[in-house]
Scaffold this active site. Structure first.
Site, PDB file in Angstrom:
ATOM      1  N   HIS A 125      -1.665  -0.231  -9.689  1.00  0.00           N
ATOM      2  CA  HIS A 125      -2.291  -1.102  -8.667  1.00  0.00           C
ATOM      3  C   HIS A 125      -2.911  -2.346  -9.318  1.00  0.00           C
ATOM      4  CE1 HIS A 125      -4.102  -1.102  -4.367  1.00  0.00           C
ATOM      5  NE2 HIS A 125      -3.880  -2.343  -4.802  1.00  0.00           N
ATOM      6  N   GLU A 133      -4.155   7.409  -5.258  1.00  0.00           N
ATOM      7  CA  GLU A 133      -4.399   6.660  -6.501  1.00  0.00           C
ATOM      8  C   GLU A 133      -5.653   7.190  -7.174  1.00  0.00           C
ATOM      9  OE1 GLU A 133      -4.325   2.458  -5.628  1.00  0.00           O
ATOM     10  OE2 GLU A 133      -2.286   2.563  -4.877  1.00  0.00           O
ATOM     11  N   ARG A 147       0.862  -1.186   0.000  1.00  0.00           N
ATOM     12  CA  ARG A 147       0.000   0.000   0.000  1.00  0.00           C
ATOM     13  C   ARG A 147       0.896   1.233   0.000  1.00  0.00           C
ATOM     14  NH1 ARG A 147      -3.564  -2.858  -1.238  1.00  0.00           N
ATOM     15  NH2 ARG A 147      -5.643  -3.076  -0.306  1.00  0.00           N
TER      16      ARG A 147
HETATM   17  C1  GLV Z   1      -5.246  -5.514  -3.292  1.00  0.00           C
HETATM   18  O1  GLV Z   1      -4.499  -4.582  -3.164  1.00  0.00           O
HETATM   19  C2  GLV Z   1      -5.973  -6.134  -2.231  1.00  0.00           C
HETATM   20  O2  GLV Z   1      -5.885  -5.689  -1.077  1.00  0.00           O
HETATM   21  O3  GLV Z   1      -6.700  -7.091  -2.519  1.00  0.00           O
END
Ligand code: GLV
Length: 325
Positions: free
Chosen positions: A284, A265, A236
């Protein structure tokens, strides 16, 4: 009248059909969001929410959701949700563990290889017309970093960190880790965070974002990294201080960085990181393979159906809500 479940992003038809056997579905259209003031009674009438990591569920949002009994997030991370605010109201929260470690570790390792061997930079170089007869090849052209024989430091040895360790071993890397839980895994040497940062050629971040890990890889810690190291983050954005990464790339402390996740983001177009040629970025997509996303949808629906039947969710983040049952 069956309970209503608000689904914030369309799931594949077969999963919506399974949910629809147990509830009335209110699927948001593209452009609508859970926090839209205009959602009004649709939000306050819902018994359950099936959401993704782009839906922030905080105390303010929960205020008018008096009917809410469960939230099922199509994600493993739940940092977009105020878990304690749900727990005090007895609202169960489900997530999707156990199905995305390999896909996410593949993304992390792809970023590692691309950053080490300047793959994305080389691709841009050719497309920009910079590869010419006069610089066709020379012994010092586009030099990268060796992967084989180097040390990978893994921050967070959960399922994704462990999958990353397996890949690194296959590439002939020495693997070390620091993990908040103190977990130990055969073949992976446990170090303090300080020792790991000081000795690793590559550092890959795999902890969840929580109060204790926010800004974990901050400027002071980056300054202690091995000179010329590469930093990878597929966990993250809030865990790594982006301006400190940009500064460390500028002063040469870091050789490169590979990032799938960002503090904000989508990452703003004027982010300093995007100006740096040695930063490899992807939007992401850690778990973004077709089969992984189906497995995540399946887990989310299994959780929601259990909640609709009045049963405990099998993948529950706050099982304490069932203690009173
Ligand atoms: C992706 O980043 C998730 O947390 O599934």
């Amino acid at each position: 009248m069956p309970n209503t479940v608000l689904v914030t992003q369309p799931l594949p038809d077969q999963y919506l059909a399974r949910l629809a056997e147990h509830a009335e579905l209110d699927v948001l259209d593209a452009g609508e969001s859970l926090s839209d003031p205009a959602l009004g009674t649709r939000r306050s009438a819902c018994y359950g929410v099936v959401c993704t990591l782009t839906d922030t569920i905080d105390r303010a949002l929960l205020k008018d959701m008096n009917m809410l009994k469960f939230v099922s997030s199509v994600s493993v991370g739940v940092d977009h949700i105020d878990v304690s605010a749900l727990s005090v109201r007895g609202i169960a929260l489900g997530n999707t563990p156990g199905v995305l470690a390999d896909a996410t570790a593949d993304t992390a390792f792809a970023l590692l290889l691309s950053a080490a061997r300047r793959i994305a930079e080389g691709d841009r170089y050719i497309r920009d017309g910079k590869w010419t007869a006069s610089n066709r090849w020379s012994p010092g052209f586009f030099l990268g970093k060796d992967v084989s024989g180097s040390t990978l430091g893994i921050v967070g040895l959960g399922p994704v960190g462990q999958a990353m360790a397996r890949r690194a071993a296959g590439f002939g890397m020495t693997v070390a880790s620091w993990t908040p839980s103190g977990r130990k895994v055969p073949g992976v040497c446990s170090l303090s965070l300080e020792a790991l940062l000081a000795t690793s050629d590559f550092v890959s971040v795999h902890v969840a974002l929580a109060d204790t890990t926010r800004n974990l890889i901050n400027g002071a810690r980056i300054a202690t990294m091995k000179p010329g190291a590469v930093l990878i983050n597929t966990a993250r954005g809030g865990i790594v201080d982006e301006s400190a990464v940009a500064a460390a790339l500028d002063d040469g402390r870091l050789f490169a960085a590979g990032l799938d996740v960002f503090e904000e983001e989508p990452v703003p177009a004027d982010s300093l990181l995007l100006k740096h040629p040695r930063v490899v970025v992807v939007p992401h997509i850690g778990s973004a393979t077709a089969s992984t996303r189906l497995k995540m949808a399946d887990r989310a629906v299994v959780n929601a159906v259990a909640a609709l039947r009045g049963e405990p969710m099998p993948y529950c983040v706050n099982p304490e809500v069932y203690a009173a049952l």
